[in-house]
Design a protein around this motif. Structure first.
Motif, PDB file in Angstrom:
ATOM      1  N   PHE A 198      -7.082   7.250  41.627  1.00 31.71           N
ATOM      2  CA  PHE A 198      -5.712   6.790  41.851  1.00 31.71           C
ATOM      3  C   PHE A 198      -5.757   5.368  42.406  1.00 31.71           C
ATOM      4  O   PHE A 198      -5.897   5.177  43.615  1.00 31.71           O
ATOM      5  CB  PHE A 198      -4.991   7.717  42.834  1.00 31.71           C
ATOM      6  N   LEU A 227     -10.855   8.547  46.422  1.00 35.50           N
ATOM      7  CA  LEU A 227      -9.564   8.810  45.790  1.00 35.50           C
ATOM      8  C   LEU A 227      -9.081   7.618  44.975  1.00 35.50           C
ATOM      9  O   LEU A 227      -8.466   7.782  43.920  1.00 35.50           O
ATOM     10  CB  LEU A 227      -8.527   9.175  46.854  1.00 35.50           C
ATOM     11  N   GLN A 228      -9.361   6.393  45.453  1.00 35.95           N
ATOM     12  CA  GLN A 228      -8.907   5.208  44.718  1.00 35.95           C
ATOM     13  C   GLN A 228      -9.651   5.032  43.400  1.00 35.95           C
ATOM     14  O   GLN A 228      -9.181   4.299  42.529  1.00 35.95           O
ATOM     15  CB  GLN A 228      -9.056   3.969  45.595  1.00 35.95           C
ATOM     16  N   VAL A 246       0.252   6.743  46.074  1.00 37.17           N
ATOM     17  CA  VAL A 246      -0.174   8.095  46.423  1.00 37.17           C
ATOM     18  C   VAL A 246      -0.468   8.210  47.912  1.00 37.17           C
ATOM     19  O   VAL A 246      -1.143   7.353  48.500  1.00 37.17           O
ATOM     20  CB  VAL A 246      -1.428   8.503  45.605  1.00 37.17           C
ATOM     21  N   CYS A 285      -3.660   4.628  45.538  1.00 35.23           N
ATOM     22  CA  CYS A 285      -3.701   5.529  46.691  1.00 35.23           C
ATOM     23  C   CYS A 285      -3.628   4.671  47.955  1.00 35.23           C
ATOM     24  O   CYS A 285      -4.501   3.839  48.210  1.00 35.23           O
ATOM     25  CB  CYS A 285      -4.970   6.365  46.682  1.00 35.23           C
ATOM     26  N   ALA A 341      -2.379  11.060  49.896  1.00 38.69           N
ATOM     27  CA  ALA A 341      -3.197  12.237  49.631  1.00 38.69           C
ATOM     28  C   ALA A 341      -3.452  13.009  50.918  1.00 38.69           C
ATOM     29  O   ALA A 341      -3.894  12.434  51.917  1.00 38.69           O
ATOM     30  CB  ALA A 341      -4.528  11.823  48.993  1.00 38.69           C
TER      31      ALA A 341
END
Length: 384
Positions: A314, A310-311, A293, A317, A295
């Protein structure tokens, strides 16, 4: 004769700090199966086998295992060096390789082909490693070698002279930046595109198939002049490019019939966009959970520790970019001018915010808070 054209393996390359060896091992194993299933006679690897001139030991292991597996299918293998790998390191053990595996890294032997034979006669395979003009003056003394075009042109003259004497069908393997660009007659300058030396397509005329490496996306410059691209994605900019290789059937007359073979993509690459809160919670981003990802979060101001947050959702990411959705309009004034024209401390702070936020100054709530702080109250008091 049936040929599989691949290139730019870049063994040892990382992807945003992550090793690509497991993914590449999976993809190259699939490539070996394609060679076996399609009864390929010759596999061509057109340069940049390694990603650096000093690859780690496990990179040599992957290369050795893959070349051995390809040879086990019964196919001959021809490998050339590119601008990333070291010709000396890639070629040092070429004399020790098992029969049927040929590593061509020496510019002095570009006109000495690997000759294979099928029911229709010989096919001569000429390997041109990546040619650095400054390093070739001892190899080809007296030649004008200012650009890569000069070097490729001389190599092709040598190849054509040898081919004229031998006869038969021909394949040239080259690692370069090729395009249908012709030099301006009488104008002494380097032909470049994007800072890279361009080799005019005309230099390869008269060859039955030209297997190119250097460009990571597949390209057809002419029916018989093609780039295969890299077998895995090495950047988010390549996410929409297919991964695979060209399957070439060379007829008795030298006509090349070419089809594309897709390779598996171990993990998709996706770019998602929204506010950080939306990215971390919205259901419409669930499809990206198992992908690599990138982002782009659109909050007006930079957020704290976005990658870690975010990780949590995801795990793969790999890149985070702050991309405000509604960047304010710049009025053409420099930051120094904004500071000079500020009449109050509040305007000075607003000028700073407009500078770091791409033109967006303080919001109404921030303006009120700034005013209270300037009047002498603490931040805690102002927020109470």
């Amino acid at each position: 004769m049936r040929i599989l054209h691949t290139s730019d393996w870049h063994i040892g390359r990382t992807f945003h700090g992550h090793s690509t060896l497991p993914a590449l091992r999976e993809v190259l194993a699939a490539l070996v199966e394609q060679v076996r299933e399609n009864a390929v006679d010759l596999v061509i690897v057109a340069g940049d086998v390694f990603d650096s001139s000093t690859p780690p030991a496990e990179c040599y292991t992957l290369l050795t295992d893959t070349l051995s597996a390809l040879a086990d299918t019964g196919a001959a293998v021809v490998v050339t060096s590119g601008n990333h790998d070291s010709a000396a390191r890639l070629g040092f053990q070429s004399a020790l390789l098992r029969s049927g595996i040929h590593v061509l890294t020496d510019p002095a032997t570009v006109d000495t082909p690997i000759t294979l034979t099928d029911a229709h006669g010989p096919v001569h395979v000429y390997g041109i490693p990546y040619l650095e003009p400054a390093l070739l003056r001892r190899t080809w003394p007296g030649e004008r070698l200012r650009t890569q075009h000069d070097a490729i042109a001389h190599a092709m003259r040598l190849i054509r002279a040898d081919l004229a004497a031998r006869g038969g069908r021909s394949i040239v393997v080259s690692h370069c930046f090729a395009a249908g660009v012709e030099p301006t007659p009488g104008l002494e300058r380097d032909i470049q595109q994007g800072g890279l030396d361009v080799v005019p397509l005309a230099e390869f005329e008269g060859i039955d198939y030209v297997a190119l490496g250097h460009i990571h996306g597949r390209q057809q410059l002419a029916p018989a002049v093609r780039y295969a691209g890299a077998p895995v994605h090495y950047s988010f900019g390549e996410a929409d490019k297919p991964r695979g290789s060209w399957l070439v059937d060379l007829s008795a007359s030298g006509e090349a019939s070419v089809t594309w073979l897709d390779l598996p993509i171990p993990r998709r690459l996706l770019t998602i966009r929204g506010t950080l809160e939306e990215l971390c919670s919205a259901a419409d981003h669930e499809h990206a959970r198992d992908a690599w990802v990138r982002a782009e979060y659109t909050d007006a101001t930079p957020q704290r520790d976005p990658l870690r947050r975010l990780q949590e959702r995801f795990p793969f990411c790999a890149a985070v970019v702050h991309a405000p959705a509604h960047a304010g309009e710049r009025d053409g004034r420099t930051y120094a001018h904004r500071v000079r024209t500020a009449r109050t401390d509040g305007e000075l702070i607003d000028a700073f915010l407009a500078h770091v936020r791409e033109g967006e100054g303080a919001t109404d709530a921030e303006t009120a808070l700034i005013a209270e702080v300037i009047e002498g109250r603490t931040v805690a008091e102002a927020l109470a």
